[in-house]
Every structure is written in C-alpha cells, then in structure tokens.
Design an enzyme around this catalytic site. Sequence first.
Site: not given
Length: 308
Positions: A125, A245
């Site tokens: 990110h 995830d």
Amino acid sequence: MTTLLVSQNNFADHQTPQGHPERADRIRAVEEALEDAQFAGLMRRSAPFGDLMLAELVHDGAYLGRLRDARPAEGMGQIDADTFISHRSMDALATGLGGALAALDAVLLGEVDNAFCAIRPPGHHAEIATPMGFCLINTVAITAREAQRKYGAERVAIVDFDVHHGNGTQDIFKDDPSVFYASSHQMPLYPGTGHPSETGVGNVVNVALPSHSGGAAMRGAYLDKILPALDNFAPDLILISAGFDAHIRDPLAQLEWVDEDFRWVTARLMDVAGARCGNRIVSLLEGGYDLRGLAGGVRQHVATLLGS
Ligand SMILES: [Zn+2]
C-alpha cells in the site's frame, strides 16, 4: 525445486497497538507452520540488514526523512488511522528489505529456484509519497527496481494476490512498461483503487472480485485475465506480493479462499515462471490476519514453491 526461506529475526521490532491485526504473532505463526517435516528441504537464511536508502528507488527523496521524523523516541507513533511506526520500526524495515534483496540475490544468481520471505510489516500500500495501510516502505517495488538496477532485469512482473489492491505498487509502476503489475483483490474494499479500468500504460491488470466469490471465481479470473497477460509480458523474474487475507478465516475480508486455492494460484504462477523465466520467483509476505488462515495458506504456498 530448491527454495529459500528468508526469516526476519527482528520482526517484533515493528510494534503496533494491542488488538491491531498486523502484529508480530503473524510471523511467529508463519515460522511455526514451516517447522513441519515436509519443509525440511528448505534452505533457510536469516534476513540481513538492507540499505534503506534504496527506498529512494521508488519513493520520493523526502520519504525516509518523513518516516524518521514520525518515529517516536519511545513507544509508537501514528501515521494514519491504521498505520503505526514504533521506535525500532526502521530496524525491522531494514531487515525486511535486506531479506527480500537476499532472496533476490539467491534467485538471480541461480543459487535457488525460488524464495519466500517471511517479513513484516507489509509494503504494497505504500505509494511514491505516502505510507499507508499498515505499510511503511514498498518492499516488493524496491525489490523489482533492484532486480533491474543490480542485475539488468529488463522485464519484472509483480503478481499480488493479497485481498487488498496494491495501490502503492500500482502508483509506482503505472507509467513504466518495464514492470508488469497484476492484482486480484476484493472490491469494494480498502483502499478503494484497483478498478479493472486502471491499466497503467498497458502494464497493469486489475481483477476485482466480489465478496463471497470464493476460489472458483479467483481461478477463472487468473485463467482468463492474469495468467495470459503475465505470459504475454514474458518476464525475466516474477515477484509475488503474497497476502493470505483472502483466506476464508480472515477477519478483514470476505473472498473465502481455502488453503488449496493458495496452492493452485502458486502452481499456476510457477507454470509461467517455468515457461518464461527459468522458474525465478521471489515471494514476499504481505497481509493475512487470522493466524490459522495465514499458517494454512503459507503452508500450501511454500510447499508448492518447493515442488511438493
Ligand atoms: Zn491485505
């Protein structure tokens, strides 16, 4: 296959608040999962300190200074709603990067076929100018640039199967046809980027998967979109932003992949690596916040890299 496992001994130097999903126990869970006898064939190496100045290969010139300014004299400082930096986070970042670059060396010098790096915090990110989403530096992006700078790799591919879109990696490479970036991710979900219409200069492939879509939708998307584009790019090296995830147990998302899905996607990426770049893969841990889900996904991923 010969596979290198790089572990980061000082992973707990990067601290996050009690209850934060991105926590040191994640690496403990990964290491425990890879102690099993089926992983006896792994070559194991401890992550050395890397040169954080290499972050300037992908981040702006003031970036490291801003991180150091945000670092508190003790305890934890806060960068945004969910991104923290602690007193010794820079040491953890240096070994996370050093581990990734040691893996790159081992793979590109032909010492091993592929490598997995059990490192934290994650990085995908982190944008050119902005740390965010638990991520402080974009380790996979720096590794891609270092493959080009140090080894003359002309075409580097990054495939990101973390459940979140790697907005930082896309931000860094969206105008650079020498780096291919493909991401499969849940949408809508944090960080909100990654619409299939975001294609860079033809070097970016985004696959947006709806919540509860499961492994079948993922497999279809890889077969239809990501794998043909990756093969067509003809990479010299494949880097994986390996987030776990998307696992059905994960508390942050709802893609509902099972352990076997991580085996499948790893095997398909290895097919392309075998056909195009002499099996060369360097995989970096990104997300994965349920410890059993993380361990289950990592076990399948690394067993597949090993060829077992
Ligand atoms: Zn994630």
